[in-house]
Design a protein around this motif. Structure first.
Motif, PDB file in Angstrom:
ATOM      1  N   VAL A 120      -7.771  -7.239 -12.813  1.00  0.00           N
ATOM      2  CA  VAL A 120      -7.679  -8.055 -11.604  1.00  0.00           C
ATOM      3  C   VAL A 120      -7.353  -7.163 -10.415  1.00  0.00           C
ATOM      4  O   VAL A 120      -6.403  -6.367 -10.459  1.00  0.00           O
ATOM      5  N   LEU A 121      -8.122  -7.293  -9.373  1.00  0.00           N
ATOM      6  CA  LEU A 121      -7.818  -6.611  -8.115  1.00  0.00           C
ATOM      7  C   LEU A 121      -6.721  -7.382  -7.383  1.00  0.00           C
ATOM      8  O   LEU A 121      -6.890  -8.564  -7.074  1.00  0.00           O
ATOM      9  N   ILE A 122      -5.627  -6.709  -7.131  1.00  0.00           N
ATOM     10  CA  ILE A 122      -4.576  -7.301  -6.306  1.00  0.00           C
ATOM     11  C   ILE A 122      -4.854  -6.850  -4.877  1.00  0.00           C
ATOM     12  O   ILE A 122      -4.379  -5.823  -4.409  1.00  0.00           O
ATOM     13  N   GLU A 123      -5.675  -7.632  -4.208  1.00  0.00           N
ATOM     14  CA  GLU A 123      -6.146  -7.268  -2.875  1.00  0.00           C
ATOM     15  C   GLU A 123      -5.955  -8.405  -1.881  1.00  0.00           C
ATOM     16  O   GLU A 123      -6.579  -8.412  -0.819  1.00  0.00           O
ATOM     17  N   THR A 124      -5.104  -9.353  -2.252  1.00  0.00           N
ATOM     18  CA  THR A 124      -4.720 -10.390  -1.298  1.00  0.00           C
ATOM     19  C   THR A 124      -3.200 -10.464  -1.260  1.00  0.00           C
ATOM     20  O   THR A 124      -2.524 -10.246  -2.278  1.00  0.00           O
ATOM     21  N   LEU A 125      -2.673 -10.777  -0.106  1.00  0.00           N
ATOM     22  CA  LEU A 125      -1.223 -10.853   0.058  1.00  0.00           C
ATOM     23  C   LEU A 125      -0.589 -11.882  -0.874  1.00  0.00           C
ATOM     24  O   LEU A 125       0.412 -11.587  -1.538  1.00  0.00           O
ATOM     25  N   PRO A 126      -1.119 -13.115  -0.989  1.00  0.00           N
ATOM     26  CA  PRO A 126      -0.478 -14.086  -1.885  1.00  0.00           C
ATOM     27  C   PRO A 126      -0.420 -13.622  -3.334  1.00  0.00           C
ATOM     28  O   PRO A 126       0.540 -13.923  -4.053  1.00  0.00           O
ATOM     29  N   ALA A 127      -1.422 -12.893  -3.791  1.00  0.00           N
ATOM     30  CA  ALA A 127      -1.447 -12.450  -5.191  1.00  0.00           C
ATOM     31  C   ALA A 127      -0.301 -11.504  -5.507  1.00  0.00           C
ATOM     32  O   ALA A 127       0.175 -11.455  -6.653  1.00  0.00           O
ATOM     33  N   ALA A 128       0.152 -10.733  -4.519  1.00  0.00           N
ATOM     34  CA  ALA A 128       1.246  -9.787  -4.757  1.00  0.00           C
ATOM     35  C   ALA A 128       2.541 -10.485  -5.136  1.00  0.00           C
ATOM     36  O   ALA A 128       3.446  -9.862  -5.705  1.00  0.00           O
ATOM     37  N   PHE A 129       2.643 -11.777  -4.823  1.00  0.00           N
ATOM     38  CA  PHE A 129       3.834 -12.554  -5.160  1.00  0.00           C
ATOM     39  C   PHE A 129       3.704 -13.245  -6.520  1.00  0.00           C
ATOM     40  O   PHE A 129       4.630 -13.923  -6.954  1.00  0.00           O
ATOM     41  N   GLU A 130       2.561 -13.051  -7.203  1.00  0.00           N
ATOM     42  CA  GLU A 130       2.351 -13.712  -8.485  1.00  0.00           C
ATOM     43  C   GLU A 130       1.751 -12.743  -9.513  1.00  0.00           C
ATOM     44  O   GLU A 130       0.893 -13.113 -10.309  1.00  0.00           O
TER      45      GLU A 130
END
Length: 543
Positions: A246-256
């Motif tokens: 999974v690419l963690i390339e969005t700000l919301p994803a960094a919190f999950e």
């Protein structure tokens, strides 16, 4: 206008030689099953993104979900990676055209991420030819002859492990319609590749591996877990045959991070720090927060505190859960004809990859075959085994750290560079080219997204340069006009033609001067790629 086909499938792209094999009825039946089962859920997830955006626009900030605290606190791990994904110290990325596929597989990198998304313009021919190229590459039937020197290239016996990135959940594939509705581009790319290649991949001792782009939540991760489970069941595959990063390339994803890994624990082997799209997402999601306006994009590096907090958190969470923590893309490319600039580019890549390896990343990305040895040497100097998953780190960093406003300045030169690079890239994209060398950097859609997002935000928030120049609508209009004229006059539009440059400048005006922020520029640009579609094949046996 084409009349819809309420009981079947319409293909609205030309059927070039070889297309009927890829778009065979049995393959289309598989896609239709995915579409009918999952498309309404996909659209609901996109609506959820807008609901969260409304909360951010009202002053809210992303935070770690209280309701999933037990997932973050408990001990669990993901399914171990297959043997050919245990060592990923260098991965090369690029579009799915024939030359790139052959050269990337032969590059010496451990993996090749074949990109249907940000490095490819989603023309019908690019997307279907890409499927043909990958199918032939897996079966070692692909070759490429260089027009310049007449040399013929084939895939070597020690080729890189193939990983495919389908397009994001927000995109449609308008050239295939089911009951009059376009199919999800994600499901189109994923489904065709899995359907045609799972058996051949198994024969080669590998499997159907994917990168998932632009996820924003655990719910989107759960969506993909359901897609994989369903696809495996339909095709008679064992659970966990599909493996993904999974690419963690969005700000919301960094919190999950934990939550995304948990939802995909039977499938996920790692997370990747997609740094350029992450910067774009920071701007997009916090666009209404005047206290978090970013400086020139050249000043945002992996040493910037909010970027540093993000990458360190990805490493710590991944290693705790037994997953790879992949570093990001080094966009530098060799500089022909300038030994000094070329040496500097190689030094910057080496420094970037040394930092990633030292921090604990298990691998990295490069954009050019000549940079594979540079990145490999950086990881070889630090990483003694196939990966560093056994290096454990405390999961640190607060929610505030992940959204901290960086120091820096806005300069007129930086703003004008945003205008120039965005127009050049969009023009190339409209001409069918998704990865573009611009100013000695390999740029993809994320570059243009950052550039136009910054310009929009600077205008809306009343930002001024360090010299007090107001970046208002009149400045933007003039800057776009000047850049358009200079690109046309100096003839440096080799990525496209003058018509595409004019269309790109027009699109930039619409995006930058709009009252509301457009979620993705590629959605607007795709309108231009899909004008005047006509049905090329109509199938009704899917009633």
């Amino acid at each position: 206008m084409n009349k819809s086909n309420p009981n079947g499938v319409d293909l609205l792209g030309p059927l070039e030689p070889g297309y009927r094999a890829i778009l065979a009825p049995h393959a289309l039946s598989f896609l239709i099953g995915l579409h009918r089962r999952f498309d309404s859920r996909r659209k609901a997830l996109l609506e959820d993104r807008q609901k969260r955006q409304a909360e951010y626009d009202a002053g809210g900030l992303p935070d770690f979900p209280e309701e999933t605290a037990d997932i973050r606190a408990s001990e669990w791990t993901v399914r171990p990676a297959p043997s050919d994904l245990k060592d990923r110290r260098v991965e090369i990325t690029g579009p799915v055209d024939r030359k790139m596929v052959v050269n990337a597989l032969n590059s010496g990198a451990r993996c090749f991420m074949a990109d249907f998304e940000d490095a490819s313009s989603p023309t019908w021919t690019n997307m279907v030819d890409g499927q043909i190229n990958l199918r032939e590459a897996i079966r070692r039937k692909i070759d490429f002859t260089d027009d310049k020197n007449g040399k013929r290239y084939r895939v070597s016996s020690d080729a890189a492990t193939l990983i495919v990135r389908p397009r994001g959940l927000h995109l449609d594939e308008r050239h295939m319609q089911v009951n009059g509705q376009p199919i999800s581009a994600s499901l189109f790319d994923f489904g065709l590749y899995l359907y045609h290649n799972h058996d051949a991949l198994d024969v080669r001792g590998t499997g159907p591996y994917f990168y998932l782009p632009k996820l924003e939540s655990r719910f989107e991760a759960r969506f993909w877990a359901l897609v994989f489970s369903h696809a495996e069941e339909v095709l008679g595959l064992e659970r966990g045959t599909v493996r993904i990063t999974v690419l963690i390339e969005t700000l919301p994803a960094a919190f999950e991070l934990d939550e995304i890994l948990y939802e995909l624990r039977d499938y996920c082997v790692g997370l990747n720090c997609g740094r350029w799209d992450y910067i774009f997402s920071y701007i997009k999601r916090l666009r209404g927060h005047t206290d978090r306006v970013l400086p020139d994009r050249s000043q945002i590096t992996m040493a910037t505190p909010f970027m540093r907090a993000y990458s360190k958190r990805v490493i710590a969470v991944c290693h705790r859960r037994g997953a790879h923590a992949m570093g990001g893309m080094s966009a530098f490319i060799p500089v022909k004809g300038d030994e000094t600039a070329n040496a500097l580019a190689f030094e910057q890549v080496k420094a970037d990859k040394t930092r990633e390896a030292t921090d604990g990343h298990d691998g990295c990305w490069v954009a050019h075959p000549d940079l594979v040895p540079v990145a490999k040497a950086a990881f070889d100097d630090v990483m003694t085994g196939p990966n560093q998953i056994d290096r454990k780190f405390a999961v640190t960093g607060s929610a505030a750290d992940l959204v901290a406003a960086p120091d820096g300045t806005i300069t007129e030169a930086g703003a004008r560079e945003n205008v120039d690079v965005a127009i050049r890239y969009i023009a190339g994209w409209l001409a069918g080219r998704g990865a573009a060398p611009i100013r000695n950097m390999m740029e993809d859609a994320a570059t243009a997204e950052i550039a136009r997002a910054q310009l929009w935000q600077w205008r809306v928030t009343g930002a001024k340069t360090e010299n007090g120049i107001g970046l208002d609508a009149s400045w933007m209009e003039e800057a776009i006009n000047i850049a358009e004229a200079e690109i046309l006059e100096d003839g440096q539009y080799r990525l496209s033609g003058p018509d595409e440059v004019k269309a790109a400048a027009k699109l930039m005006r619409e995006l930058v001067l709009a009252d509301d922020f457009d979620e993705f520029l590629t959605l607007k640009a795709y309108d231009q790629l899909t004008k005047g579609l006509q049905v090329s094949m109509r199938l009704t046996e899917f009633d």
